[in-house]
Design an enzyme around this catalytic site. Structure first.
Site, short mmCIF file in Angstrom:
data_model
loop_
_atom_site.label_atom_id
_atom_site.label_comp_id
_atom_site.label_asym_id
_atom_site.label_seq_id
_atom_site.Cartn_x
_atom_site.Cartn_y
_atom_site.Cartn_z
N LYS A 111 0.72 -1.14 -0.06
CA LYS A 111 0.15 -0.06 -0.09
C LYS A 111 0.92 1.25 0.11
O LYS A 111 0.56 2.39 -0.78
CB LYS A 111 -1.13 0.02 1.03
CG LYS A 111 -1.91 -1.06 1.48
CD LYS A 111 -3.31 -0.78 0.99
CE LYS A 111 -4.09 -1.81 0.70
NZ LYS A 111 -5.51 -1.80 0.35
N LYS A 191 -2.10 -14.61 -9.55
CA LYS A 191 -2.62 -15.19 -8.59
C LYS A 191 -4.29 -15.03 -8.41
O LYS A 191 -4.63 -13.95 -8.54
CB LYS A 191 -1.93 -14.87 -7.21
CG LYS A 191 -2.73 -15.44 -5.89
CD LYS A 191 -2.10 -14.41 -4.46
CE LYS A 191 -2.90 -14.56 -3.56
NZ LYS A 191 -4.22 -13.77 -2.98
N LYS A 194 -9.79 -11.93 -5.06
CA LYS A 194 -10.76 -10.94 -5.16
C LYS A 194 -10.28 -9.58 -5.98
O LYS A 194 -11.08 -8.89 -6.48
CB LYS A 194 -11.36 -10.74 -3.89
CG LYS A 194 -12.31 -11.78 -3.25
CD LYS A 194 -12.57 -11.63 -1.91
CE LYS A 194 -11.68 -12.63 -1.17
NZ LYS A 194 -12.07 -12.34 0.20
P1 ADP Z 1 -8.28 -12.60 -1.60
O1 ADP Z 1 -6.75 -12.67 -2.00
O2 ADP Z 1 -9.04 -13.34 -2.86
O3 ADP Z 1 -8.66 -11.57 -1.04
P2 ADP Z 1 -7.81 -13.82 1.04
O4 ADP Z 1 -6.96 -13.07 1.19
O5 ADP Z 1 -9.24 -13.39 1.68
O6 ADP Z 1 -8.27 -14.10 -0.44
O7 ADP Z 1 -7.61 -15.38 1.31
C1 ADP Z 1 -8.17 -16.09 2.34
C2 ADP Z 1 -7.38 -17.58 2.39
O8 ADP Z 1 -7.39 -18.05 1.20
C3 ADP Z 1 -6.02 -17.20 2.65
O9 ADP Z 1 -5.45 -18.53 3.55
C4 ADP Z 1 -5.28 -17.26 1.60
O10 ADP Z 1 -3.78 -17.55 1.76
C5 ADP Z 1 -5.94 -18.12 0.62
N1 ADP Z 1 -5.86 -17.86 -0.58
C6 ADP Z 1 -6.34 -16.82 -1.30
N2 ADP Z 1 -6.03 -16.67 -2.64
C7 ADP Z 1 -5.39 -17.80 -2.90
C8 ADP Z 1 -4.79 -18.29 -4.05
N3 ADP Z 1 -5.09 -17.82 -5.32
N4 ADP Z 1 -4.05 -19.52 -4.08
C9 ADP Z 1 -4.04 -20.11 -2.84
N5 ADP Z 1 -4.47 -19.67 -1.59
C10 ADP Z 1 -5.18 -18.60 -1.66
#
Ligand code: ADP
Ligand code: TRP
Length: 327
Positions: A111, A191, A194
């Site tokens: 950020k 990757k 969201k």
């Molecule tokens: P986002 O990146 O979509 O906002 P979050 O940060 O809410 O997702 O992630 C929630 C959980 O899912 C965490 O443990 C995160 O490491 C895992 N996670 C999110 N995206 C991935 C991905 N593309 N591959 C593997 N694990 C993921």
């Protein structure tokens, strides 16, 4: 062994969240880990979510957890904000946390690099996450690779605290990150996240689900030409859902030519539909039974809080805060 993890209710869960996190929760449950799985709702406040969206997302993730196979009789399922002791612990731990440790956190550095205005909540984020982990004396933390640094920060803080008081108050946690699902790719090959809008959401409508899968970005190799499976996001995702013979078959078809990316996407769509069908069914049932879901949260919150209060008492006694003797 105790396993703990949480997911932020910032939107709808996607297959990256499932494979990287929730599927591992369920696997650990089946191996008789004592599991604590929560919805990290306090964590969302640094981005000022719309209150009704926050409560809706929170409720939806509880349904998702249950649909993925978390069993309230085997695992503790709760909301982070049901246990306010976590905030108290985060405050206490802040005093054993060097500023530099938080300044080096990716979440904060990313950020600042973008010159975004940062609030204290965001800076404090790894500290609150450390409190999540340490409050329940968790041995393992199943997460995706992007969370590895946060678990290491929790470990550093626990070590500092234990060393300072020469007492093993906190368990030193280890991240659990299986290599094949450490970074699930999104529809654009980056990757899945969201925030990149490149997700495939297993519980969206059939129409949206299809749209997301058919929208996976591929190169422009014509249908009849051979294609390299190792450079194909459709194939990368297919590997995570299909059996070994099916994966080998798709690789062969891609290499042979005459099999287009459209065909591969259709095969992927079918594989994922089949994979998620029982979970979709279960989720639809749960939606009709809000009383059950509420009961899960009520009982889960109580169990989590009992453990949390024990730890907080021990921490306060260790540092010399005698408040709870008089309440
Ligand atoms: P986002 O990146 O979509 O906002 P979050 O940060 O809410 O997702 O992630 C929630 C959980 O899912 C965490 O443990 C995160 O490491 C895992 N996670 C999110 N995206 C991935 C991905 N593309 N591959 C593997 N694990 C993921
Ligand atoms: N920070 C995690 C994420 O963005 C969510 C989370 C909060 C978490 N507290 C946790 C994960 C404790 C594991 C353990 O996905």
């Amino acid at each position: 062994m105790r396993a703990l993890s949480g997911i932020k209710p910032t939107g709808t869960l996607h297959i990256g969240n499932y494979l990287g996190a929730a599927k591992q929760f369920e696997m650990m449950q089946s191996k008789n880990y004592e599991g604590f799985y929560f919805i990290a709702d306090y964590h969302t406040l640094n981005s000022y979510p719309d209150p009704s969206a926050l409560s809706e997302n929170t409720w939806n993730i509880v349904l998702d957890y249950l649909a993925f196979g978390l069993d309230p009789l085997k695992s503790v399922i709760f909301l982070q904000s049901q246990v306010p002791e976590v905030v108290e612990l985060a405050f206490i731990l802040g005093n054993y946390t060097p500023m530099g440790l938080l300044q080096r956190a990716h979440s904060y550095k990313d950020k600042t690099a973008k010159n975004e205005v940062i609030n204290v909540g965001l800076f404090y984020y790894p500290l609150l996450m450390s409190a999540d982990i340490l409050l329940y004396k968790s041995d393992v933390v199943p997460v995706g690779k992007d969370q590895k640094q946060h678990v290491e920060i929790a470990r550093d803080i626990a070590e500092k605290f234990n060393l300072h008081y020469q007492k093993d108050v906190f368990v030193l946690p280890e991240p659990y990150i299986p290599e094949d699902v450490a970074i699930v790719p999104g529809t654009d090959g980056r990757k899945m996240s969201k925030s990149y809008e490149n997700t495939i959401e297993m519980f969206s409508s059939s129409k949206d689900f299809k749209k997301q899968v058919m929208g996976i970005v591929t190169d422009s190799t014509p249908l009849e030409d051979p294609k390299d499976p190792e450079k194909c996001t459709v194939f990368d995702i297919y590997k995570l859902f299909a059996s070994k013979p099916e994966v080998d078959e798709m690789a062969e078809k891609l290499r042979a030519g005459g099999y287009g990316y459209g065909h591969a996407k259709k095969d992927l769509l079918e594989a994922m539909k089949e994979f998620f069908a029982p979970m979709r069914e279960k989720r639809a049932e749960l939606e009709k039974n809000p009383d059950f879901v509420e009961k899960v949260l009520k009982e889960g919150g109580e169990k989590a809080r009992t453990v949390a209060i024990e730890t907080i008492k021990e921490v306060k006694k260790t540092v010399g805060l005698v408040g709870n003797i008089y309440c």
